[in-house]
Write a protein that holds these residues in place. Structure first.
Motif, PDB file in Angstrom:
ATOM      1  N   VAL A 252       0.723  -1.193  -0.102  1.00 58.50           N
ATOM      2  CA  VAL A 252      -0.040  -0.006   0.082  1.00 58.50           C
ATOM      3  C   VAL A 252       0.793   1.217  -0.006  1.00 58.50           C
ATOM      4  O   VAL A 252       2.122   1.276   0.199  1.00 58.50           O
ATOM      5  CB  VAL A 252      -0.962  -0.137   1.305  1.00 58.50           C
ATOM      6  CG1 VAL A 252      -1.821  -1.037   1.258  1.00 58.50           C
ATOM      7  CG2 VAL A 252      -0.176  -0.126   2.696  1.00 58.50           C
ATOM      8  N   ILE A 254       0.207   4.974   1.876  1.00 62.61           N
ATOM      9  CA  ILE A 254      -0.529   5.745   2.742  1.00 62.61           C
ATOM     10  C   ILE A 254       0.186   7.180   2.832  1.00 62.61           C
ATOM     11  O   ILE A 254       1.087   7.280   3.644  1.00 62.61           O
ATOM     12  CB  ILE A 254      -0.918   5.162   3.936  1.00 62.61           C
ATOM     13  CG1 ILE A 254      -1.450   3.698   3.756  1.00 62.61           C
ATOM     14  CG2 ILE A 254      -1.777   6.004   4.846  1.00 62.61           C
ATOM     15  CD1 ILE A 254      -1.714   2.920   4.960  1.00 62.61           C
ATOM     16  N   GLU A 255      -0.572   8.197   2.366  1.00 72.36           N
ATOM     17  CA  GLU A 255      -0.191   9.330   2.744  1.00 72.36           C
ATOM     18  C   GLU A 255       1.338   9.711   2.191  1.00 72.36           C
ATOM     19  O   GLU A 255       2.261  10.373   3.192  1.00 72.36           O
ATOM     20  CB  GLU A 255      -0.522   9.853   4.049  1.00 72.36           C
ATOM     21  CG  GLU A 255      -1.662  10.102   4.376  1.00 72.36           C
ATOM     22  CD  GLU A 255      -2.323  11.283   3.823  1.00 72.36           C
ATOM     23  OE1 GLU A 255      -1.982  12.287   3.920  1.00 72.36           O
ATOM     24  OE2 GLU A 255      -3.486  10.991   2.844  1.00 72.36           O
ATOM     25  N   GLU A 258       5.202   4.295   1.384  1.00 72.45           N
ATOM     26  CA  GLU A 258       4.895   3.126   0.594  1.00 72.45           C
ATOM     27  C   GLU A 258       5.461   1.974   1.299  1.00 72.45           C
ATOM     28  O   GLU A 258       6.601   2.169   2.100  1.00 72.45           O
ATOM     29  CB  GLU A 258       5.411   3.205  -0.756  1.00 72.45           C
ATOM     30  CG  GLU A 258       5.302   2.008  -1.447  1.00 72.45           C
ATOM     31  CD  GLU A 258       5.672   2.095  -3.078  1.00 72.45           C
ATOM     32  OE1 GLU A 258       5.815   1.064  -3.836  1.00 72.45           O
ATOM     33  OE2 GLU A 258       6.126   3.116  -3.367  1.00 72.45           O
ATOM     34  N   THR A 269      -0.773   2.143  12.377  1.00 68.79           N
ATOM     35  CA  THR A 269      -0.617   0.964  11.263  1.00 68.79           C
ATOM     36  C   THR A 269       0.761   1.257  10.891  1.00 68.79           C
ATOM     37  O   THR A 269       1.459   2.109  10.706  1.00 68.79           O
ATOM     38  CB  THR A 269      -1.373   1.619  10.025  1.00 68.79           C
ATOM     39  OG1 THR A 269      -2.800   1.737  10.337  1.00 68.79           O
ATOM     40  CG2 THR A 269      -1.208   0.701   8.907  1.00 68.79           C
ATOM     41  N   ASN A 283      -3.403   6.205  13.148  1.00 71.03           N
ATOM     42  CA  ASN A 283      -4.603   5.680  12.625  1.00 71.03           C
ATOM     43  C   ASN A 283      -5.528   6.791  12.191  1.00 71.03           C
ATOM     44  O   ASN A 283      -6.304   6.579  11.222  1.00 71.03           O
ATOM     45  CB  ASN A 283      -5.390   4.624  13.478  1.00 71.03           C
ATOM     46  CG  ASN A 283      -4.654   3.404  13.455  1.00 71.03           C
ATOM     47  OD1 ASN A 283      -3.796   2.625  12.617  1.00 71.03           O
ATOM     48  ND2 ASN A 283      -4.715   2.529  14.497  1.00 71.03           N
ATOM     49  N   VAL A 286      -4.333   7.667   8.859  1.00 67.09           N
ATOM     50  CA  VAL A 286      -4.686   6.347   7.793  1.00 67.09           C
ATOM     51  C   VAL A 286      -6.340   6.566   7.426  1.00 67.09           C
ATOM     52  O   VAL A 286      -6.547   6.577   6.436  1.00 67.09           O
ATOM     53  CB  VAL A 286      -4.314   5.166   8.386  1.00 67.09           C
ATOM     54  CG1 VAL A 286      -4.872   4.033   7.681  1.00 67.09           C
ATOM     55  CG2 VAL A 286      -2.728   5.114   8.644  1.00 67.09           C
ATOM     56  N   THR A 290      -5.489   8.977   1.881  1.00 62.51           N
ATOM     57  CA  THR A 290      -5.628   8.364   0.651  1.00 62.51           C
ATOM     58  C   THR A 290      -4.909   7.178   0.670  1.00 62.51           C
ATOM     59  O   THR A 290      -3.424   7.320   1.215  1.00 62.51           O
ATOM     60  CB  THR A 290      -5.294   9.231  -0.375  1.00 62.51           C
ATOM     61  OG1 THR A 290      -6.106  10.501  -0.461  1.00 62.51           O
ATOM     62  CG2 THR A 290      -5.302   8.375  -1.639  1.00 62.51           C
ATOM     63  N   ILE A 291      -5.315   5.937   0.479  1.00 60.71           N
ATOM     64  CA  ILE A 291      -5.015   4.707   0.620  1.00 60.71           C
ATOM     65  C   ILE A 291      -4.762   4.237  -0.801  1.00 60.71           C
ATOM     66  O   ILE A 291      -5.712   3.986  -1.576  1.00 60.71           O
ATOM     67  CB  ILE A 291      -5.565   3.760   1.870  1.00 60.71           C
ATOM     68  CG1 ILE A 291      -5.508   4.486   3.010  1.00 60.71           C
ATOM     69  CG2 ILE A 291      -4.774   2.427   1.540  1.00 60.71           C
ATOM     70  CD1 ILE A 291      -6.575   3.521   3.836  1.00 60.71           C
ATOM     71  N   ASN A 293      -3.890   0.907  -2.502  1.00 63.06           N
ATOM     72  CA  ASN A 293      -3.390  -0.510  -2.462  1.00 63.06           C
ATOM     73  C   ASN A 293      -3.126  -1.368  -3.699  1.00 63.06           C
ATOM     74  O   ASN A 293      -3.903  -1.424  -4.761  1.00 63.06           O
ATOM     75  CB  ASN A 293      -4.700  -1.284  -1.766  1.00 63.06           C
ATOM     76  CG  ASN A 293      -4.398  -2.587  -1.128  1.00 63.06           C
ATOM     77  OD1 ASN A 293      -3.419  -3.263  -1.869  1.00 63.06           O
ATOM     78  ND2 ASN A 293      -5.226  -3.126  -0.231  1.00 63.06           N
TER      79      ASN A 293
END
Length: 451
Positions: A252, A254-255, A258, A269, A283, A286, A290-291, A293
């Protein structure tokens, strides 16, 4: 109030006795044609009235002091409305109380405080010891109530533990272990609060309940401001564990961070980036961020750009590159590889190639690098030039080369066929497995629904 009474008594005396001095009779008002009383008789009557009122004040104060604890030894003397207090008391508080009571009586003009505090140690300790004795007797008398209140609290505490140990209701409500634990904590706290309130009711300490509730409310407000970020992360953990936008070992972003997911805890997380470093993301960030995946779809596309000379056969170069990618190991047939012209520059034509791989069998970074190598090798073999920005420089000829002769290009190095590994990288996966085996507390569950 004292002056009207004296005047009334003087007038009454004047009506009864009659005038004795013509001058005095002229000074007093003639009410209804009656004769006025001389000054001496009026003063005598007024003085008698004042003394009677003083005696009434003394009597009233002595009665009050006799009923107030610690003031029974205070002596009272009143003259013309001025109250003089004397005697001995055990504390300064009793002295202040006596002066305050005397000043509140009707008819009091002034209070003269001549009370002294007792210095005798025995007299000072006697009331303290008596009070301690009373409190000790009251405590002994209340011991049965304390025992009953403790039994009530222990009973509800045991009920709370039994309610928490019963798993069926929580599993029926939700399959999320984290949510189940939150429900258990709420039920346990509820039983404890009920037990405390009932225990205080047995002790007849309802005012304590109100005070504790008020203090708890203020403390909760202060804690909510002080630990706002902690509470926000905790709530975000609950929502993330219910929604599950990712699972362990998924790739993933996240912000801007990577990596592969290690676990979801109650606060953060945890990721492992491609370099093997641990990354902890709150969290709350998170949940609101924006995530991206990469692992949700097993197929993933890679792409790269290649520049060819402006005079090269662009169509032939595109076809050669696509054919090379189709024959490359690890590239899936569908979706098929693609290519297009991306840039028309002054010194080259930019081409872009893409292909798809199955991430479960092929590593993305390895496949992209191998594709670039194979396309370059195919272009070299076909004589397709991939130029770089260049500047022409003319220099005088110093050798024996004839004018206008072109130097022969250097022979290309023979291509060496090597078995290139394009399988997925398992080093990060092993690190994630070791990390998850050494530490627990993961809120992610692949068996639960995910969004």
């Amino acid at each position: 109030m004292r002056a009207p009474l004296a005047i009334g008594l003087a007038l009454a005396g004047a009506l009864a006795v009659g005038p004795a001095d013509p001058t005095a009779a002229q000074e007093l008002p003639n009410l209804g044609g009656l004769p006025a009383e001389p000054d001496g008789s009026a003063r005598a009557i007024a003085q008698a009235s004042s003394e009677a009122e003083d005696r009434a004040i003394e009597k009233r104060l002595r009665e009050i002091f006799s009923q107030v604890e610690g003031l029974g030894s205070v002596a009272v003397e009143v003259r013309a409305g001025v109250i003089r207090l004397s005697g001995e008391v055990l504390s300064g508080r009793a002295r202040e109380k006596a002066v305050r009571i005397a000043g509140q009586l009707q008819g009091a003009v002034e209070v003269q405080d001549e009370i002294v505090e007792a210095r005798d140690l025995e007299r000072r300790l006697r009331p303290v010891l008596a009070e301690l004795r009373e409190r000790a007797l009251a405590f002994v008398a209340a011991l049965p109530l304390f025992a009953v209140s403790l039994l009530v609290f222990a009973f509800f505490l045991a009920l709370g533990r039994l309610a928490v140990a019963w798993n069926a209701p929580y599993r029926r409500f939700t399959t999320n272990p984290f949510a189940q634990e939150l429900l258990r904590q709420a039920v346990r706290i509820g039983f404890v609060v009920v037990g405390v309130v009932l225990a205080l009711e047995v002790l007849d300490a309802t005012t304590v309940v109100a005070a504790v509730a008020g203090i708890a409310g203020l403390a909760g407000l202060a804690v909510s401001f002080a630990f706002r970020d902690l509470a926000e992360n905790y709530i975000a953990s609950v929502l993330l564990s219910l929604r599950q936008p990712f699972l362990a070992d998924e790739h993933v972003v996240i912000e801007g961070h990577e990596g592969r997911v290690v676990r979801l805890t109650s606060r953060a997380t945890i990721l492992i980036d491609p370099d093997g470093n641990h990354v902890r993301i709150p969290n709350a960030a998170v949940f609101k961020g924006t995530i991206l995946n990469y692992s949700r779809n097993p197929l993933r596309r890679f792409g790269f750009a290649v520049g060819v000379a402006p005079d090269a056969d662009v169509s032939g170069a595109l076809g050669l590159g696509v054919d090379t990618l189709q024959r490359m190991p690890g590239v899936v047939a569908q979706p098929a590889p693609q290519a297009w012209v991306e840039v028309l520059g002054d010194w080259n034509v930019g081409l872009h190639f893409t292909a798809w791989i199955d991430q479960r069998e092929t590593g993305w970074f390895k496949a992209r690098g191998e594709a670039m190598r194979l396309v370059k090798q195919a272009f070299d073999a076909a004589g397709i030039v991939m130029p770089e920005p260049a500047v022409s420089v003319r220099a005088p000829q110093t050798g024996t080369r004839e004018p206008g002769a072109v130097a022969e290009p250097a022979a290309a190095s023979p291509s060496i066929g090597l078995a290139v590994d394009i399988s997925p990288d398992t080093q990060i996966e092993r690190a994630i497995e070791e990390d998850r085996a050494s530490e627990g507390g993961d809120l992610l569950d692949p068996n639960r629904p995910r969004e």
